[in-house]
Structure formats: C-alpha cells, structure tokens
Write a protein that holds these residues in place. Structure first.
Motif, PDB file in Angstrom:
ATOM      1  N   UNK A   1       1.102  11.598  -6.113  1.00 12.71           N
ATOM      2  CA  UNK A   1       0.877  10.994  -4.878  1.00 12.71           C
ATOM      3  C   UNK A   1       2.025  10.769  -4.352  1.00 12.71           C
ATOM      4  N   UNK A   2       3.122  11.393  -4.386  1.00 13.05           N
ATOM      5  CA  UNK A   2       4.253  11.254  -3.667  1.00 13.05           C
ATOM      6  C   UNK A   2       4.308  11.776  -2.434  1.00 13.05           C
ATOM      7  N   UNK A   3       3.945  11.456  -1.150  1.00 12.41           N
ATOM      8  CA  UNK A   3       3.837  11.718   0.093  1.00 12.41           C
ATOM      9  C   UNK A   3       4.987  12.790   0.629  1.00 12.41           C
ATOM     10  N   UNK A   4       5.969  12.410   0.382  1.00 13.51           N
ATOM     11  CA  UNK A   4       7.393  13.356   0.803  1.00 13.51           C
ATOM     12  C   UNK A   4       7.302  14.500   0.000  1.00 13.51           C
ATOM     13  N   UNK A   5       6.979  14.408  -1.307  1.00 17.59           N
ATOM     14  CA  UNK A   5       7.337  15.508  -2.151  1.00 17.59           C
ATOM     15  C   UNK A   5       6.058  16.604  -1.660  1.00 17.59           C
ATOM     16  N   UNK A   6       4.810  15.885  -1.480  1.00 15.33           N
ATOM     17  CA  UNK A   6       3.573  16.701  -1.297  1.00 15.33           C
ATOM     18  C   UNK A   6       4.054  17.558   0.117  1.00 15.33           C
ATOM     19  N   UNK A   7       4.611  16.752   1.335  1.00 11.35           N
ATOM     20  CA  UNK A   7       4.828  17.516   2.525  1.00 11.35           C
ATOM     21  C   UNK A   7       5.981  18.560   2.362  1.00 11.35           C
ATOM     22  N   UNK A   8       7.010  18.309   1.552  1.00 11.37           N
ATOM     23  CA  UNK A   8       7.859  19.256   1.232  1.00 11.37           C
ATOM     24  C   UNK A   8       7.465  20.522   0.622  1.00 11.37           C
ATOM     25  N   UNK A   9       6.523  20.466  -0.389  1.00 10.60           N
ATOM     26  CA  UNK A   9       5.709  21.588  -1.004  1.00 10.60           C
ATOM     27  C   UNK A   9       4.750  22.421  -0.001  1.00 10.60           C
ATOM     28  N   UNK A  10       3.891  21.614   1.082  1.00 12.96           N
ATOM     29  CA  UNK A  10       3.380  22.357   1.801  1.00 12.96           C
ATOM     30  C   UNK A  10       4.145  22.783   3.119  1.00 12.96           C
ATOM     31  N   UNK A  11       5.273  22.456   3.299  1.00 12.34           N
ATOM     32  CA  UNK A  11       6.064  22.671   4.580  1.00 12.34           C
ATOM     33  C   UNK A  11       5.664  22.077   5.884  1.00 12.34           C
ATOM     34  N   UNK A  12       5.313  20.811   5.625  1.00 10.03           N
ATOM     35  CA  UNK A  12       4.680  20.115   6.654  1.00 10.03           C
ATOM     36  C   UNK A  12       5.268  18.687   6.904  1.00 10.03           C
ATOM     37  N   UNK A  13       5.370  18.049   8.041  1.00  9.72           N
ATOM     38  CA  UNK A  13       5.753  16.892   8.164  1.00  9.72           C
ATOM     39  C   UNK A  13       5.131  15.631   7.340  1.00  9.72           C
ATOM     40  N   UNK A  14       5.638  14.508   7.023  1.00 16.21           N
ATOM     41  CA  UNK A  14       4.829  13.642   6.455  1.00 16.21           C
ATOM     42  C   UNK A  14       3.716  13.044   7.027  1.00 16.21           C
ATOM     43  N   UNK A  15       4.124  13.031   8.652  1.00 16.66           N
ATOM     44  CA  UNK A  15       2.864  12.470   9.482  1.00 16.66           C
ATOM     45  C   UNK A  15       1.633  13.075   9.408  1.00 16.66           C
ATOM     46  N   UNK A  16       1.934  14.463   8.759  1.00 20.33           N
ATOM     47  CA  UNK A  16       0.516  15.252   8.720  1.00 20.33           C
ATOM     48  C   UNK A  16      -0.250  14.890   7.721  1.00 20.33           C
ATOM     49  N   UNK A  17       0.283  14.754   6.677  1.00 16.39           N
ATOM     50  CA  UNK A  17      -0.616  14.203   5.389  1.00 16.39           C
ATOM     51  C   UNK A  17      -1.043  12.854   5.669  1.00 16.39           C
ATOM     52  N   UNK A  18      -0.282  11.916   6.346  1.00 14.35           N
ATOM     53  CA  UNK A  18      -0.683  10.544   6.612  1.00 14.35           C
ATOM     54  C   UNK A  18      -1.841  10.496   7.749  1.00 14.35           C
ATOM     55  N   UNK A  19      -1.919  11.571   8.616  1.00  9.30           N
ATOM     56  CA  UNK A  19      -3.056  11.696   9.614  1.00  9.30           C
ATOM     57  C   UNK A  19      -4.284  12.132   8.631  1.00  9.30           C
ATOM     58  N   UNK A  20      -4.105  13.269   7.926  1.00  7.35           N
ATOM     59  CA  UNK A  20      -5.297  13.644   7.158  1.00  7.35           C
ATOM     60  C   UNK A  20      -5.932  12.615   6.305  1.00  7.35           C
ATOM     61  N   UNK A  21      -4.959  11.667   5.806  1.00  3.99           N
ATOM     62  CA  UNK A  21      -5.446  10.480   4.794  1.00  3.99           C
ATOM     63  C   UNK A  21      -6.214   9.635   5.715  1.00  3.99           C
ATOM     64  N   UNK A  22      -5.743   9.267   6.892  1.00  6.69           N
ATOM     65  CA  UNK A  22      -6.611   8.299   7.626  1.00  6.69           C
ATOM     66  C   UNK A  22      -7.998   8.840   8.101  1.00  6.69           C
ATOM     67  N   UNK A  23      -8.104  10.361   8.371  1.00  2.00           N
ATOM     68  CA  UNK A  23      -9.205  10.812   8.855  1.00  2.00           C
ATOM     69  C   UNK A  23     -10.243  10.892   7.724  1.00  2.00           C
ATOM     70  N   UNK A  24      -9.700  11.186   6.680  1.00  2.00           N
ATOM     71  CA  UNK A  24     -10.597  11.187   5.345  1.00  2.00           C
ATOM     72  C   UNK A  24     -11.031   9.866   5.086  1.00  2.00           C
ATOM     73  N   UNK A  25     -10.224   8.996   5.463  1.00  5.44           N
ATOM     74  CA  UNK A  25     -10.683   7.287   4.851  1.00  5.44           C
ATOM     75  C   UNK A  25     -11.919   6.859   5.795  1.00  5.44           C
ATOM     76  N   UNK A  26     -11.759   7.453   7.107  1.00  2.36           N
ATOM     77  CA  UNK A  26     -12.656   6.968   8.216  1.00  2.36           C
ATOM     78  C   UNK A  26     -13.943   7.698   7.915  1.00  2.36           C
ATOM     79  N   UNK A  27     -13.967   8.889   7.329  1.00  4.34           N
ATOM     80  CA  UNK A  27     -15.047   9.691   6.993  1.00  4.34           C
ATOM     81  C   UNK A  27     -16.093   9.318   5.898  1.00  4.34           C
ATOM     82  N   UNK A  28     -15.248   8.283   5.103  1.00  2.00           N
ATOM     83  CA  UNK A  28     -16.056   7.991   3.800  1.00  2.00           C
ATOM     84  C   UNK A  28     -17.165   6.768   4.307  1.00  2.00           C
TER      85      UNK A  28
END
Length: 337
Positions: free
Chosen positions: A310-337
């Motif tokens: 659940x560590x966003x910073x570590x997940x972002x580093x693993x994927x090679x993306x910025x943290x805001x990318x993960x937060x943006x996808x999480x917001x979209x996922x919550x809106x689609x539920x």
C-alpha cells in the motif's frame, strides 16, 4: 532588531543566477546535496580545495555560492571565473593580472587579476577542464606557494584564498589524454562534491512544484495539473535544473492567471515518447485481444500497490511513474465504483 548583516562582496564572471536556481541548493530536500554541502564546508574551512562535479546545468555555481556563504570566509569576496567563457589570449591576464604596458591594449594602471581579488575569500574556477595547459602550469605554481606574479614582470604578491573548482568533464580522462595536468588534478581534487542530475534527484517532485511557484506560478495563482506534473517528472532533463527553470518560466508566462496548467501546455519535445519505447504493436501478440489501456494500467498499479504493502511512493518507484499518476488512477477507480 538590528540591521541585517551585509552580504559578502561578489565578483562574478557572469550576472547573478536567477533566484529560483540560487535558492535550490539551500532548500534542496535531496539528502545527497545536503550531505555534500556539509562535508565540503568542513574541508574548505580546513584549507582543502573542493572540486564540484556534475552534468551541465545541475547548479555547480549555485552550490559554490552556498558553500562560500557557509564557510568561515563568508565575509570575504566570492570571485567566479568561467574558464570556458574567456578567450585563451585573455584568461592569463584575467587570472594573474598585469602591469602597465604589459601588452597592447593594457590599462594604464594595470590590473590586479581575479586571483588577487579573491584575497580573504573564495576563488571559484568554473569549467576548470577547459583551462589551457600552459595556464595550468602557472596556476599549479600559485596553488603551491600562494604567490601571484602579474604579467609584465611586477613583483610577486602573496595572496590567501580558498579554492573551489567545478567541471562537467572527467578530469582523469583528460589527464590520461594529455589535456589536463595530473598534478594539478590531484591538487584541486581535495574533496569531490558530486551533484546529482535532475533525473536522479530524490526531491524532484518538490523541486518542480517549488520552482513553478518561484518563477511566477504563486503570484499568478496557477495550479500545475497532475498530468503536467507527471510528464515533467518523467522527462529526462538533459539540461537539468537550468532546463527545468526555463520550461517552467515559459509555462507561467503563457498561462492565464488563476488557471490550471495541463499537459497540453507543455513544449512538444516533452510530450514525445522516449526513442527507446517499444512500438505498441510489439507489446502484444497480434492474436491477443486488446484490453483497454486504462484497465491494463489500473491492474499494474493494483499489483504494484499490493507488492509495496500500500505504499504509494514505493509502488510509483517500482512502476517508474510519478506518485500523482497512481493517485489519479485511484480517484478514477473510486468514482467508477
């Protein structure tokens, strides 16, 4: 409250560095920069020369300004000489000074030279790797006995200064090729302060946001959109902090006050995919059904988050993306539920 202390005199080969860059080293959150500054201050105060290295645009001159301000000679002058900016036929007189009539065009009263101007303070020789070999010999002699003899045969003058050199070159390779004196290299490399490139910096996100505000985004009440921030974070920045500042200044100048600056406002060169990126058709066999890109990205993010507990910073580093990318996808996922 008493008056603020006067700033030490500054004699530079170029104009003052822009404030957003000048403040960067002082406010940097990258621990490597803070550690290099602290260690370089200690050795400089002990009379040891400091060599600042790093790619073009990482802020070597800015680092030296902060180093001088933190040193015990902070009340003395900071004299900056860019060895690459001076013509070869002028750099000797610029550094060592000259007597009246030493050469055609010499001032009537002569000149003391930049080394003597640094007496009691700090001399910075920027782009030391571009110094002509003949001049390296003279400089080495000055560093060994601390006496400067001006052109034209004047008497030698003793001078006391602390030395900081900077280069983006590999001095050892230049010495191996016979283009730089190895004895001078050992003399100036008492302590190497290597500055990380912008793509390596651990505080890149904070730096982008800070510089965006400093170059006018704060005054114009601008917001840097997540998609723009993500693109800026991913960019390789071959020109480092200098390139970043110029890009953000342009963004701020073109944006209307009180608006959000999105990805579409970025220069085209920042939007082009990396040359090494595989073609989309090679990423999946032709017979495989094409899943929606958003679903593929969401699945990759969920897997990375599970792996990172659940560590966003570590997940972002693993994927090679910025943290805001993960937060943006999480917001979209919550809106689609």
């Amino acid at each position: 409250v008493g008056p603020a202390p006067a700033k030490p005199p500054l004699i530079a080969g170029a104009g003052p560095t822009a404030a957003p860059i000048a403040d960067d080293v002082d406010r940097a959150e990258d621990p490597r920069i803070a550690r290099a500054l602290a260690q370089a201050t200690k050795v400089l105060d002990a009379g040891v020369a400091v060599l600042v290295t790093g790619e073009t645009g990482v802020g070597k001159e800015v680092f030296t300004r902060r180093l001088h301000a933190a040193s015990r000679r902070r009340e003395g002058p900071l004299v900056i000489v860019n060895c690459a900016a001076l013509p070869e036929n002028l750099i000797e007189s610029e550094l060592f000074g000259y007597e009246e009539g030493a050469f055609t065009g010499a001032r009537r009263q002569g000149a003391v030279g930049r080394i003597r101007e640094a007496a009691g303070g700090t001399l910075m020789l920027d782009e030391i790797g571009d110094m002509p070999l003949a001049l390296q010999t003279r400089l080495l002699r000055v560093l060994e006995d601390r006496n400067v003899q001006p052109l034209g045969g004047g008497r030698a003058v003793r001078v006391d200064f602390q030395l900081v050199c900077a280069t983006h070159c590999d001095l050892a390779a230049l010495a191996e090729a016979g283009r730089f004196r190895s004895d001078l290299m050992f003399r100036i490399d008492g302590y190497e302060a290597r500055l990380p490139s912008l793509r390596e910096r651990q505080d890149k996100e904070a730096l982008i946001q800070r510089v965006f505000g400093d170059v006018g985004g704060r005054d114009k009440r601008l917001v840097l959109g997540d998609d723009a921030l993500d693109t800026l974070w991913r960019h390789a920045w071959p020109g480092n902090v200098r390139e970043l500042v110029n890009v953000l200044r342009t963004l701020v100048a073109l944006a209307d006050a009180g608006t959000e600056v999105g990805r579409d406002a970025l220069p085209a060169r920042l939007l082009a995919p990396p040359a090494s990126m595989p073609h989309a058709s090679a990423a999946m066999p032709p017979s495989a059904p094409a899943a929606p890109l958003a679903d593929v990205a969401q699945q990759a993010i969920e897997q990375a988050l599970r792996a990172a507990a659940g560590n966003v910073a570590r997940a972002a580093a693993q994927l090679g993306v910025h943290r805001s990318t993960i937060y943006r996808h999480l917001r979209r996922a919550s809106r689609s539920c």
